[in-house]
Design an enzyme around this catalytic site. Sequence first.
Site, PDB file in Angstrom:
ATOM      1  N   ASP A  33       0.827  -1.209   0.000  1.00 39.29           N
ATOM      2  CA  ASP A  33       0.000   0.000   0.000  1.00 39.29           C
ATOM      3  C   ASP A  33       0.861   1.258   0.000  1.00 39.29           C
ATOM      4  OD1 ASP A  33      -2.384   1.408  -0.027  1.00 39.29           O
ATOM      5  OD2 ASP A  33      -3.251   0.303   1.646  1.00 39.29           O
ATOM      6  N   ASP A  77     -10.600   2.048  -3.330  1.00 36.21           N
ATOM      7  CA  ASP A  77     -11.148   1.781  -2.004  1.00 36.21           C
ATOM      8  C   ASP A  77     -12.676   1.814  -2.002  1.00 36.21           C
ATOM      9  OD1 ASP A  77      -8.709   1.405  -0.809  1.00 36.21           O
ATOM     10  OD2 ASP A  77      -8.553   3.435   0.003  1.00 36.21           O
TER      11      ASP A  77
END
Length: 572
Positions: free
Chosen positions: A327, A397
Amino acid sequence: VFENYGVMTRRVRAENNGDGILELERIFSLCLNLPSMDYDLITLYGRHAKERNIERKALAHGVQGVESRRGVSSHCQNPFAALAGKNADENNGEVYGFNLVYSGNFSALCECDFNYTSRFIMGINPTDFGWRLQKGECFDTPEAVMVYTENGIGEMSRIFHRFYNNNLIRGKYKTEKRPLLINSWEAAFFNFDDEKLVNFAKEAKKLGIEMLVMDDGWFGRRNDDKSSLGDWYVNEEKLKGGLSSLIERVNAEGLKFGIWYEPEMISPDSDLFRAHPDWHVHVDNRVPMLGRNQYVLDFSREDVRENICQQMYDVLSKNKIDYLKWDFNRNISDAGSALLPPDRKKEFFHRFILGTYEIMDRLTKAFPNILFENCSGGGGRFDPAMLYYSPQIWASDNTDPIERLYIQFGTSMCYPSSTMGAHVSACDRTGYKTKGNVALWGTFGYELDPLKLTDSDREIIREQVKLYHNTYDLIRNGDLYRLVSPFENPYRAVWEIVSPDKSRAMLTVVTMRGECAPHTIVKLRGLEPQRYYRNEKTGETYSGALLMNAGLNLTYTANNDGDSELLIFTAI
């Protein structure tokens, strides 16, 4: 030149063969001159949770284009652009497509002059860029991919898809089937321990899921987003038996195990920051900006990279880990490195991304059996360079299936289905049927608490798991056709995936707004006209010619808001 694809790639090398210092201030990867400006410029814009929206506008005199100056390819613009003929659509017309194999600051610009000609350039963004070459040194730009077709925007996309699947993505999972996973993030966020994760695994196994991924919160003293990035050792207050014990217990339930990292970040409240307060990206004598309660580590520095790489190696080498989610949750501000001298400060952005590539390269070579998935606050670093290290990237997301239609249609402009991280989550906007039908377009997985599912939800998910295995090869290797785009039709979205040998096709229709949806007849694409295809659900048989020329009446299919239908046609 890649003759079998209709692709050319281009890069530039600068060599200093003189006696003095060569100062590069601007160096692009490609320059294409066209004898006309009669084109539309297509780009992908967005933001966090709304990445890669399609924008199309006519070229005008002067300079136009897109760029990123955020240190990454970014949520806001993608390093993709196309020049399409005025009448070009999905199926017809002249299209030039461009994609930069780079994850940092970029520019994609087109200038149209008084003579109605156009020049397109793409490469590293010259803003805040500089590079000093001593005698005998050279500098290589990132590679740019150029696609040309006379058969429309859809064919441009399919060329990119085939090219990346075969010539960019590499490693074990280029061809090997990827495990069907469930991620703990939206199920538990930071609030988990080893018992909760093992219970997740037990329930996931009953559904046919093959891997459990433990997301953020397993390391240091990490119970929220305010601490511990950079401290990549196990939080044994949460995982009381340690990581190896947890993995053994998950494996005993029949599931593989995955883990989350954010290697390029550091929390001010961390052991690493206290030991090395100068290791984050900052400018001396200025107060640095926090983003998401964290700084960016200075990956232009070898000592920083070596520390993080060794921490990760210690965990990965001692534990049976099958998947790693990488990430990157904030952009770069205060761009500066404590080790770069004043005459090399503008080298920082490029050196940073080269440092990231170096660590990714070391880890993918050291652990070739781990499936890497890239992520950057969702899809903030969705670019072809990341696909070289990770064959899939978390698309966004935002897991709402209706919003995902826009994100996935936009992403598909140049990135194949096999790369598009897409999960079923517990959002309430549609039922699990539509969530699954939308996520099935991508890598497919789950992002929810399996302990909270109803019996009917479990049955739907078991059927989705069967469908995932049944259609895996078709979706990974097939040709995509965007039949009805949500960017052009406010009521329905329809797409089709056809196997390379044209023996099978999957058609998906999603209704966004059902009450006033107009009469809908959809003509399929990519089939063989003379072959006959059976609808696997109804048993009805149609010729390929009928399906492509007359089409299917979908007016009364999936009538209500959030409804969907997935149809599979097999040649007989």
